[in-house]
Scaffold this motif. Sequence first.
Motif, mmCIF file in Angstrom:
data_model
loop_
_atom_site.group_PDB
_atom_site.id
_atom_site.type_symbol
_atom_site.label_atom_id
_atom_site.label_comp_id
_atom_site.label_asym_id
_atom_site.label_seq_id
_atom_site.Cartn_x
_atom_site.Cartn_y
_atom_site.Cartn_z
ATOM 1 N N ILE A 225 1.134 -1.159 0.200
ATOM 2 C CA ILE A 225 0.492 0.216 0.070
ATOM 3 C C ILE A 225 0.814 1.261 0.126
ATOM 4 N N THR A 226 0.603 2.247 -0.527
ATOM 5 C CA THR A 226 1.366 3.756 -1.035
ATOM 6 C C THR A 226 0.455 4.580 -0.745
ATOM 7 N N GLY A 227 1.136 5.922 0.173
ATOM 8 C CA GLY A 227 0.602 7.333 0.463
ATOM 9 C C GLY A 227 1.389 7.866 0.836
ATOM 10 N N CYS A 228 0.869 8.777 0.835
ATOM 11 C CA CYS A 228 1.678 10.257 1.624
ATOM 12 C C CYS A 228 1.829 10.297 2.657
ATOM 13 N N LEU A 229 0.951 9.722 3.497
ATOM 14 C CA LEU A 229 0.790 9.668 5.428
ATOM 15 C C LEU A 229 0.377 8.521 6.102
ATOM 16 N N HIS A 230 0.958 8.230 6.905
ATOM 17 C CA HIS A 230 0.657 7.225 7.973
ATOM 18 C C HIS A 230 -0.762 7.284 9.109
ATOM 19 N N ILE A 231 -1.916 6.855 8.340
ATOM 20 C CA ILE A 231 -3.246 6.868 9.426
ATOM 21 C C ILE A 231 -2.974 5.839 10.206
ATOM 22 N N SER A 232 -3.278 6.560 11.213
ATOM 23 C CA SER A 232 -3.088 5.450 12.873
ATOM 24 C C SER A 232 -4.125 3.976 12.298
ATOM 25 N N ARG A 233 -3.851 3.550 12.954
ATOM 26 C CA ARG A 233 -4.214 1.859 12.692
ATOM 27 C C ARG A 233 -5.907 2.312 13.362
ATOM 28 N N GLU A 234 -5.581 2.505 14.420
ATOM 29 C CA GLU A 234 -7.376 2.692 15.131
ATOM 30 C C GLU A 234 -8.325 3.219 13.749
ATOM 31 N N SER A 235 -8.014 4.206 13.313
ATOM 32 C CA SER A 235 -8.839 4.995 12.153
ATOM 33 C C SER A 235 -8.797 3.852 11.270
ATOM 34 N N ILE A 236 -7.958 3.360 11.042
ATOM 35 C CA ILE A 236 -8.417 2.440 9.193
ATOM 36 C C ILE A 236 -7.782 1.081 8.823
ATOM 37 N N PHE A 237 -7.062 0.808 10.315
ATOM 38 C CA PHE A 237 -6.483 -0.355 10.392
ATOM 39 C C PHE A 237 -6.755 -1.069 11.809
#
Length: 568
Positions: A225-237
Amino acid sequence: MKKPIPVGYEDFKRVIDRHAYYVDKTDMLKTLMDSAVSVSLLTRPRRFGKTLNLSMIRRFFEKEMDDQGQQVDNGYLFDGLAITSCGQEYLTHQQQYPVINLSLKSAKQPNFEMAYGMLKRELQEEFGRHRYALRGDALTEQEKVQYEDILALKDDPLLYAGALRFLSDCLAKYHGKNAIILIDEYDVPLENAWFSGFYEEMIGYIRSLFESALKTNPYLEFAVITGCLHISRESIFTGLNNLKIYSILSPGYSDSFGFTEREVKEILAYYDLADKYEEVRQWYDGYQFSSQEIYNPWSIINYADTALLDRDAFPKPYWSNTSSNSIIRELVEEADFETRSEIESLIAGNTIEKPVHEDITYGEIHESRDNLWNFLYFTGYLKAVGERKQEETSYLELTIPNAEIRSIYRSTILTWFDKKMQTADLSSLLTAIETGDCETFGRIVSEQLLDTISFFDYAETYYHGFLSGLLKVLKKYQILSNRESGIGRPDILMKTPGIRGGAAVILELKVAGAFQGMEDACMDALSQIEERDYEAALRADGYRDIKKYGVCFYRKECLVMDGTDKRL
C-alpha cells in the motif's frame, strides 16, 4: 538520439516500451521478497515515484491474462535491469501471481456520493481487467453472478465493502495461487473527505474495504500500500497486526523512492547537463529518507526536460503545480503569533524542533500545532536535520528542504497577504498619510507587520513589497515603485491619477541595523528626497500638494518622519 524524458509517465510498461529514460528501482523487488512482510505500507511525499514503483511491482509478479485467458508476456520489460542479476531464486517469482492493482486517487471528489461512486468504478475496472476469471468452471455460478453484479455496478453496498477480498478469492481459485494486492494513494480519499466534510463516511467504507482484504484473508500472498501519510491503525487498520510501515524515518526502501545523488548526476550527464548540478542541488535536493539523501524526482525530470529546450531556463517550483498545497495555505492562514515566528525562522534558513508522531488521523491534525508540523514533515514540506530522545518522545529538528519548497512557502504567504489586505479597513492609514500624522502612519504599518509573515531576512526588498501591497489597498492613489523622477528613483510614489494640480506622496524607505538608528535613517531618507529632487517630475505634471516621508524599518517596527519631527 537521447532517450525521451518520461514526464508524467506512471506506467512502468509504457516507460520501457517507449525506450524512455528509466532510473532503475527494480532492486526494491528483492527487498520486498526478502522481507516476507504480509502487508507493507510505504509512505512518501507525492510525486516521488510511488505509482510508477507499484506499476513495476505489478509487471514483475503478475501472470497477466487477456480477455481470452491467454497469458501476456511481460518478461522482456526487465531485461538488463537490476533484479535480473539478483539470482534465480528471485526470478522464479516473475509472472507467477494474480495481481489486484487499485488506485484510490479518483476519489478526490466534492461529496461522499461522488467519491464512493468513483471508487466503485475503480473496482469495476479492476474486475473487468480480470474478466477472464469468469471463463471455465473455477468459480461457482453464484460467484459468477456476484462478479457480474460488480461489473454491472449493481447498487448493493455489500458488494463493494468486500470487493477486494472477493476478487482475491476468485483469482486464487482460477490461478491456483494467492493474489498480490497493490493499493496506490490509499490516503487520498481520506484527506479529501476531511477537507470536504465527509470524513467519517469515507473512513467507514475504506476500513471495511481494507479489513476484508488485508486481515485474515487466506487468498492473500502479500499486499503493498502506498500513500503520503501513515494513518493510524485505530482509524483504518484496526486489528491489522500483519502490517509493517515504512515511512521516511524507516531504513527500509530508503532509496526506492526519489533519486539519489548518483542517479541525479547520471541523468544530468546523460543529457549533457552536468554543469547544472549545483543549481539542481540547491533547488531540488535536501530530502532525507532514513539515512539516504534524496532528490525530488518529479522536479528533476521536469527540470531536465525544460533545460533540453532552453539551457538558460531558470529553475521552477515544479512540485508546487502538482497539488493545491492546501496544508501550507491552512498553516499560514490560521497561524498565531508563535507559528508566524516559526515560519519566518524556517524561511530564513533556520530550524525548529517538534515532537514526531508517525501515526496520525486527519481528524487529529488540527488538535495541536505539533500535529500540523508533523503533517508537513511527512508530506515533504519539511525535512529532519537532527533528532533527540526525551523519555518516550522523539523530537525532530526541522527545516525547509530546498529552494523549491521555500518558494512555495513564499508564494503562499504573498497570496494570503494579498487576500488579507483586500478585506482590511485601512481608512485610518489613508487619513494619516493625507494629514501628515506620522505617528499613526508608523503605528498602523507596525501593526500590520506584526500580523503578517516576513521573509527575505528583513531586507529592503521585502519591506518595499510589503508597503506597496498595503498602499495599493487604498485605491484612491496610483502606486508607482522605483520610477524615474528627478535625479534617481524614489522608492514609492503615490499620486491621484490624471488630475492636474492633484495630490502626490513621495516615500523613501530605509532599513536600520538597530532600533536606535531608525530616526537617523528616516532623516537620511528625507535628505535623499531633497538632494535628488524627487518631486521635480511631479511638479512638471502639475501636482501641487506633495507630501514627503522618510520611512524606516527595523524588524517589525516602522518609523515615519516628514521633516517636522513628527515620529512614532
